[in-house]
Design an enzyme around this catalytic site. Sequence first.
Site, PDB file in Angstrom:
ATOM      1  N   ARG A 238       9.915  -5.154   0.031  1.00 46.96           N
ATOM      2  CA  ARG A 238      10.729  -4.011   0.427  1.00 46.96           C
ATOM      3  C   ARG A 238      12.033  -3.875  -0.348  1.00 46.96           C
ATOM      4  O   ARG A 238      12.487  -2.764  -0.618  1.00 46.96           O
ATOM      5  CB  ARG A 238      10.997  -4.083   1.933  1.00 46.96           C
ATOM      6  CG  ARG A 238       9.745  -3.838   2.759  1.00 46.96           C
ATOM      7  CD  ARG A 238       9.924  -4.284   4.184  1.00 46.96           C
ATOM      8  NE  ARG A 238      10.046  -5.722   4.287  1.00 46.96           N
ATOM      9  CZ  ARG A 238      10.399  -6.374   5.388  1.00 46.96           C
ATOM     10  NH1 ARG A 238      10.676  -5.685   6.480  1.00 46.96           N
ATOM     11  NH2 ARG A 238      10.472  -7.686   5.393  1.00 46.96           N
TER      12      ARG A 238
ATOM     13  N   ALA B 289       0.851  -1.198   0.000  1.00 51.53           N
ATOM     14  CA  ALA B 289       0.000   0.000   0.000  1.00 51.53           C
ATOM     15  C   ALA B 289       0.883   1.242   0.000  1.00 51.53           C
ATOM     16  O   ALA B 289       1.839   1.338   0.761  1.00 51.53           O
ATOM     17  CB  ALA B 289      -0.910  -0.015   1.222  1.00 51.53           C
TER      18      ALA B 289
ATOM     19  N   LYS C 121      -3.280 -14.238  -0.265  1.00 52.05           N
ATOM     20  CA  LYS C 121      -1.980 -13.902   0.329  1.00 52.05           C
ATOM     21  C   LYS C 121      -2.147 -13.886   1.839  1.00 52.05           C
ATOM     22  O   LYS C 121      -3.037 -13.223   2.370  1.00 52.05           O
ATOM     23  CB  LYS C 121      -1.500 -12.535  -0.154  1.00 52.05           C
ATOM     24  CG  LYS C 121      -0.172 -12.119   0.446  1.00 52.05           C
ATOM     25  CD  LYS C 121       0.435 -10.979  -0.341  1.00 52.05           C
ATOM     26  CE  LYS C 121       1.751 -10.522   0.260  1.00 52.05           C
ATOM     27  NZ  LYS C 121       1.571  -9.777   1.519  1.00 52.05           N
TER      28      LYS C 121
ATOM     29  N   CYS D 166      -1.674  -8.716   5.272  1.00 50.92           N
ATOM     30  CA  CYS D 166      -1.171  -7.405   5.664  1.00 50.92           C
ATOM     31  C   CYS D 166      -1.903  -6.959   6.925  1.00 50.92           C
ATOM     32  O   CYS D 166      -3.097  -7.222   7.071  1.00 50.92           O
ATOM     33  CB  CYS D 166      -1.462  -6.457   4.506  1.00 50.92           C
ATOM     34  SG  CYS D 166      -1.212  -4.748   4.843  1.00 50.92           S
TER      35      CYS D 166
ATOM     36  N   ASN E 227       7.278 -15.682   0.370  1.00 49.84           N
ATOM     37  CA  ASN E 227       7.504 -14.247   0.547  1.00 49.84           C
ATOM     38  C   ASN E 227       8.111 -13.980   1.920  1.00 49.84           C
ATOM     39  O   ASN E 227       7.823 -14.699   2.876  1.00 49.84           O
ATOM     40  CB  ASN E 227       6.158 -13.503   0.383  1.00 49.84           C
ATOM     41  CG  ASN E 227       6.204 -12.049   0.804  1.00 49.84           C
ATOM     42  OD1 ASN E 227       5.454 -11.625   1.682  1.00 49.84           O
ATOM     43  ND2 ASN E 227       7.077 -11.265   0.204  1.00 49.84           N
ATOM     44  N   GLY E 228       8.935 -12.937   1.977  1.00 54.03           N
ATOM     45  CA  GLY E 228       9.492 -12.486   3.251  1.00 54.03           C
ATOM     46  C   GLY E 228      11.000 -12.454   3.247  1.00 54.03           C
ATOM     47  O   GLY E 228      11.658 -13.485   3.105  1.00 54.03           O
ATOM     48  N   ASP E 229      11.534 -11.234   3.341  1.00 53.04           N
ATOM     49  CA  ASP E 229      12.976 -11.015   3.539  1.00 53.04           C
ATOM     50  C   ASP E 229      13.844 -11.454   2.366  1.00 53.04           C
ATOM     51  O   ASP E 229      15.042 -11.677   2.551  1.00 53.04           O
ATOM     52  CB  ASP E 229      13.465 -11.729   4.808  1.00 53.04           C
ATOM     53  CG  ASP E 229      12.863 -11.146   6.077  1.00 53.04           C
ATOM     54  OD1 ASP E 229      12.171 -10.105   5.978  1.00 53.04           O
ATOM     55  OD2 ASP E 229      13.065 -11.728   7.154  1.00 53.04           O
TER      56      ASP E 229
END
Length: 357
Positions: free
Chosen positions: A228, A18, A142, A100, A203-205
């Site tokens: 990110r 977002a 997700k 999220c 997903n993640g890092d």
Amino acid sequence: MFIGHIALPNRLFAAPMAGVTDRPFRQLCKRLGAGYAVSEMVTSRKDLWTSLKTSRRANHDGEVAPIAVQIAGTDAQMMAEAAVYNIDRGAQIIDINMGCPAKKVCNKWAGSALMQDEPLALEIVQAVVAACAPRNVPVTLKMRTGWCDTERNALRIARAAEDAGVAMVTVHGRTREQGYKGHAEYDTVAAVKAALRIPVCANGDIDSPEKAREVLARTGADAIMIGRAAQGRPWIFREIGHFLATGEQLAPPATLQAKAWLLEHLNDHYALYGEYAGVRSARKHIGWAVRALPDGEAFRARMNRLESCDEQVRAVGDWFDALADEHPLLPRAAAANDALIEPVDADASIPPSEQQA
Ligand SMILES: Cc1cc2nc3c(=O)[nH]c(=O)nc-3n(C[C@H](O)[C@H](O)[C@H](O)COP(=O)(O)O)c2cc1C
């Protein structure tokens, strides 16, 4: 790699974020190697669909297919209607947000909070699939690994979602309780992958080509999703793609090439948001692009005071030209995921006269 009947060019996905993954940013990620990019979440609240924020999020002009829209909410019927609304505006894949820490919707927490209420989560999945199936639109989900450390129910929800007709599941390797703290764990993602017949995305890092390879190997996932680490560095997708294909690191982009991509992104960004909001919300993208480069912090502080598109474009161009004199190739910026977790809301920069609910 397929999501339902839809073929994707590769298995490197841009995560929904977002305030970040608006159409211009998704376009850039796709140009630079992402095979797939999911929109920022769109609320299921009808009364907000005409707001400036939601109408911008539902804008897919010129977007490269497949167009995937994430919806967020807590009421099955409203979520089904939101799916149809977005399909009518171009969505080819509908993603349900259970990943999220989304804001309150209808006095209930949406997003990953739904994982705490499995019957409601399933009711939502079934209603959205029922609305999308006649339109031949695949539904994806997700989520996180669970609600909290002792309640890691991703596997149960994923199995139920598959039985309900979901075409792909993405798992962020953290619980809702964790927020973005600690490290993502991939054992739960691997367990989900092992149990399901539909594709699973990890997903993640994931912030480097090596980490991408490691996560794919550890989870057996069909795809990986990057959030990110793509902020300010959207070419990470092609770096990962090259590494996975050849085992070798791609050279960093030429500094002038990075400048050209950023300027192209800015122009697209201003076209969507207009000058007032565009200049303000572009600051975060510029900040991410320069933050770990030599003197990037000082430039960011200066750039944040500029008020027009022309000034911003000129300042960015001049700064990168000067950087290129000393560094023909972009210096490697250290990944700094910790600094990037705050959702940023473009509405904050909309003049009061333009703001709606
Ligand atoms: C600024 C920001 C906004 C996010 N917004 C959403 C969202 O709208 N929907 C969603 O499912 N996840 C959202 N997320 C979570 C990401 O999609 C992703 O699951 C998470 O950042 C972990 O991946 P990463 O380590 O690659 O960043 C957001 C994350 C960030 C940092």
